[in-house]
Design a protein around this motif. Structure first.
Motif, PDB file in Angstrom:
ATOM      1  N   ALA A  83       0.811  -1.213   0.000  1.00 40.46           N
ATOM      2  CA  ALA A  83       0.000   0.000   0.000  1.00 40.46           C
ATOM      3  C   ALA A  83       0.849   1.270   0.000  1.00 40.46           C
ATOM      4  O   ALA A  83       0.383   2.334  -0.409  1.00 40.46           O
ATOM      5  CB  ALA A  83      -0.932  -0.008   1.213  1.00 40.46           C
ATOM      6  N   ARG A  84       2.103   1.177   0.435  1.00 38.47           N
ATOM      7  CA  ARG A  84       2.952   2.368   0.496  1.00 38.47           C
ATOM      8  C   ARG A  84       3.927   2.476  -0.668  1.00 38.47           C
ATOM      9  O   ARG A  84       4.798   3.352  -0.681  1.00 38.47           O
ATOM     10  CB  ARG A  84       3.737   2.370   1.815  1.00 38.47           C
ATOM     11  N   SER A  85       3.804   1.604  -1.652  1.00 35.24           N
ATOM     12  CA  SER A  85       4.734   1.664  -2.776  1.00 35.24           C
ATOM     13  C   SER A  85       4.466   2.899  -3.637  1.00 35.24           C
ATOM     14  O   SER A  85       3.365   3.458  -3.636  1.00 35.24           O
ATOM     15  CB  SER A  85       4.611   0.401  -3.640  1.00 35.24           C
ATOM     16  N   ARG A  86       5.486   3.329  -4.351  1.00 34.47           N
ATOM     17  CA  ARG A  86       5.344   4.487  -5.238  1.00 34.47           C
ATOM     18  C   ARG A  86       4.446   4.110  -6.404  1.00 34.47           C
ATOM     19  O   ARG A  86       4.555   3.009  -6.959  1.00 34.47           O
ATOM     20  CB  ARG A  86       6.719   4.939  -5.738  1.00 34.47           C
ATOM     21  N   THR A  87       3.542   5.008  -6.781  1.00 33.58           N
ATOM     22  CA  THR A  87       2.583   4.723  -7.835  1.00 33.58           C
ATOM     23  C   THR A  87       2.499   5.884  -8.817  1.00 33.58           C
ATOM     24  O   THR A  87       2.999   6.978  -8.562  1.00 33.58           O
ATOM     25  CB  THR A  87       1.181   4.462  -7.255  1.00 33.58           C
ATOM     26  N   ALA A  88       1.853   5.618  -9.946  1.00 37.51           N
ATOM     27  CA  ALA A  88       1.602   6.659 -10.940  1.00 37.51           C
ATOM     28  C   ALA A  88       0.352   6.283 -11.718  1.00 37.51           C
ATOM     29  O   ALA A  88      -0.020   5.107 -11.796  1.00 37.51           O
ATOM     30  CB  ALA A  88       2.791   6.814 -11.886  1.00 37.51           C
ATOM     31  N   VAL A  89      -0.300   7.281 -12.296  1.00 35.19           N
ATOM     32  CA  VAL A  89      -1.462   7.084 -13.150  1.00 35.19           C
ATOM     33  C   VAL A  89      -1.173   7.715 -14.496  1.00 35.19           C
ATOM     34  O   VAL A  89      -0.703   8.853 -14.575  1.00 35.19           O
ATOM     35  CB  VAL A  89      -2.734   7.709 -12.534  1.00 35.19           C
ATOM     36  N   PHE A 461      -5.346   4.953  -6.030  1.00 31.10           N
ATOM     37  CA  PHE A 461      -4.418   5.818  -6.749  1.00 31.10           C
ATOM     38  C   PHE A 461      -4.923   7.255  -6.845  1.00 31.10           C
ATOM     39  O   PHE A 461      -4.363   8.078  -7.565  1.00 31.10           O
ATOM     40  CB  PHE A 461      -4.189   5.265  -8.161  1.00 31.10           C
ATOM     41  N   GLY A 462      -6.015   7.551  -6.131  1.00 33.90           N
ATOM     42  CA  GLY A 462      -6.534   8.908  -6.096  1.00 33.90           C
ATOM     43  C   GLY A 462      -7.272   9.328  -7.351  1.00 33.90           C
ATOM     44  O   GLY A 462      -7.394  10.531  -7.622  1.00 33.90           O
ATOM     45  N   VAL A 463      -7.759   8.357  -8.116  1.00 36.84           N
ATOM     46  CA  VAL A 463      -8.510   8.686  -9.326  1.00 36.84           C
ATOM     47  C   VAL A 463      -9.884   8.025  -9.247  1.00 36.84           C
ATOM     48  O   VAL A 463     -10.133   7.156  -8.406  1.00 36.84           O
ATOM     49  CB  VAL A 463      -7.773   8.214 -10.604  1.00 36.84           C
ATOM     50  N   SER A 464     -10.775   8.424 -10.138  1.00 34.71           N
ATOM     51  CA  SER A 464     -12.126   7.880 -10.123  1.00 34.71           C
ATOM     52  C   SER A 464     -12.116   6.396 -10.448  1.00 34.71           C
ATOM     53  O   SER A 464     -11.543   5.958 -11.442  1.00 34.71           O
ATOM     54  CB  SER A 464     -12.997   8.610 -11.152  1.00 34.71           C
TER      55      SER A 464
END
Length: 476
Positions: A83-89, A461-464
């Motif tokens: 859950a704390r890994s670096r992510t991107a969208v 990921f903070g997106v819809s």
């Protein structure tokens, strides 16, 4: 009669809802530069030595455009992709990515990775088969996003399109990357539409180098491509390409079929066609140094494991169903057992294991909730010993089995913490009325376990995540 658009675009990019259950098209397998075997595949976009995870959400809303689609990246580390890994969208609204986010583009419907420019960083190939081009509806395209020390970036992305855009062709419905030939130092790219596969290579600019018409020889049976799979089945130093899909046979109706193209120094060449499809996966199950091929048979319910050899894939196959001794469950119409497949070593014993998804499996009285199985490999091939199965009512698995979740529509085995054991990622793109989620299962010395499993989706990921079909495609 179902038209070609429904076979190729509707089923290869979105959820296919039929009497056989719910499934999504298998995403492609990737290859490292110079690597040709299935276990060479990875998604190390930032070159840190840890595999990253690329996941498609083709129904996702981007900039208010429903179904524009997006893809998420989870960067691997010594702790995996927790859950704390670096992510991107990433989407077509990301700076530098070709095109514009538009309703129905389905960006992320298919994903693959490979180092196409041979710079030591894996690159992403992302299909958007619902893309309209020059007024041609659903012509489709694929985008290449390049890796870098900071990970995937939109800047400098390349668009891959058909020579002549065709209405509802669904170009980019399946994608793959691997070292098919010795013609260029980087990996080649394969992109399908509803009639064939284009091959690309980077020689300065990205060039189209070949076109494979998926007609089985000598019978002349055309295969509508659903998935692209790579592996080195004959051990010759070049990756082979398997185009899996459906064929319309006069005496048998619509059946699964796969066409095998053999890699070589200069080009891919037709090798043989096999029963089985539209899903397929590759890996060395018996540890003999040749990749093996597993396909689903009759559109689901049975899988066939064919072994590699110096002469390529064997004709004879081990066939497995839920009625095979040692495999939990019962073969039932509509389970769609084998709708998606993945092959990798989950316990570090040197033999690749099989992950099998059945998104149409009923859990108790809950229809189409879905389930997954992990079947171990050994020197003699697969073994009934130690088979494990999971659903969302299993102990320690987050969520609960609900009608239409389609858990197991995508299954992926990937080692994100570099411990020599592949974790299981299993998606339920129908979760929460098509929002979609994926569940990550850890791997131990005894294999995949539900203990410590965790769930994630678009909201992570903070997106819809609304109607995103998150997890409709996942690449290693």
């Amino acid at each position: 009669m179902t038209n070609r658009r429904n076979l190729a675009l509707g089923a290869a990019t979105f959820l296919l809802v039929t009497g056989a259950g719910i499934t999504v098209a298998p995403s492609a397998f990737a290859g490292t530069p110079g690597g040709t075997y299935a276990n060479d595949r990875n998604s190390d976009f930032n070159g840190d030595g840890y595999d990253d995870v690329l996941t498609g959400a083709p129904g996702g809303t981007v900039g208010g455009k429903k179904g524009a689609g997006y893809a998420t990246v989870q960067y691997g580390s010594a702790a995996g992709v927790g859950a704390r890994s670096r992510t991107a969208v990433l989407s077509q609204s990301t700076a530098g990515v070709s095109g514009t986010a538009e309703a129905g583009d389905a960006f992320g419907a298919a994903v693959a990775t490979g180092d196409v420019n041979f710079d030591g960083y894996d690159d992403a190939v992302i299909g958007s088969p619902g893309e309209d081009l020059a007024g041609v509806a659903d012509a489709g395209r694929a985008s290449v996003l390049y890796g870098s020390p900071s990970g995937l970036r939109g800047t400098g992305s390349v668009s891959l399109e058909a020579v002549t855009p065709t209405r509802e062709a669904g170009y980019g419905g399946a994608v793959a990357a691997a070292r098919f030939t010795g013609a260029t130092p980087g990996d080649g790219i394969a992109v399908s539409d509803d009639e064939g596969v284009d091959l690309f290579a980077e020689e300065g600019p990205m060039l189209r180098v070949d076109r494979l018409e998926t007609v089985a020889d000598p019978g002349g049976v055309s295969v509508v491509p659903f998935g692209l799979t790579t592996g080195n089945f004959d051990g010759d130093g070049y990756a082979d390409l398997v185009v899996s899909g459906l064929s319309l046979l006069d005496d048998e109706g619509v059946r699964g079929r796969s066409v095998v193209y053999e890699g070589g120094e200069y080009a891919l060449a037709y090798d043989r066609d096999l029963t089985g499809g539209p899903s397929a996966a590759a890996g060395d199950v018996n540890g003999d140094g040749h990749d093996d091929l597993v396909t689903n048979e009759k559109g689901g319910g049975r899988i066939a494991l064919r072994y590699g050899s110096d002469d390529g894939i064997t004709e004879l196959a081990d066939e497995l169903t839920q009625d095979t001794p040692g495999i939990p469950g019962t073969e039932e119409e509509g389970d769609n057992w084998g709708a998606d497949l993945s092959v990798a070593d989950t316990d570090g014993d040197g033999f690749a294991d099989l992950a099998v998804g059945a998104p149409g499996e009923d859990i108790g009285t809950v229809p189409d909730a879905g389930a997954v199985w992990v079947i171990r490999g050994q020197q003699r091939g697969w073994t009934p010993t130690g088979v494990r199965s999971f659903d969302q009512n299993s102990a320690n698995v987050p969520g609960s089995a609900e009608a239409g979740d389609a858990f197991g529509a995508q299954v992926r085995l990937v080692d994100t913490d570099r411990d020599g054991r592949a974790e299981l990622l299993a998606a339920a793109p129908g979760e929460n009325t098509d929002d979609g989620v994926a569940i990550a299962f850890p791997a131990t010395a005894s294999g995949v376990t539900a203990s410590g499993s965790w769930l994630y989706g678009g909201g992570t990921f903070g997106v819809s995540g609304t109607d995103a079909l998150f997890g409709a495609a996942i690449d290693e």
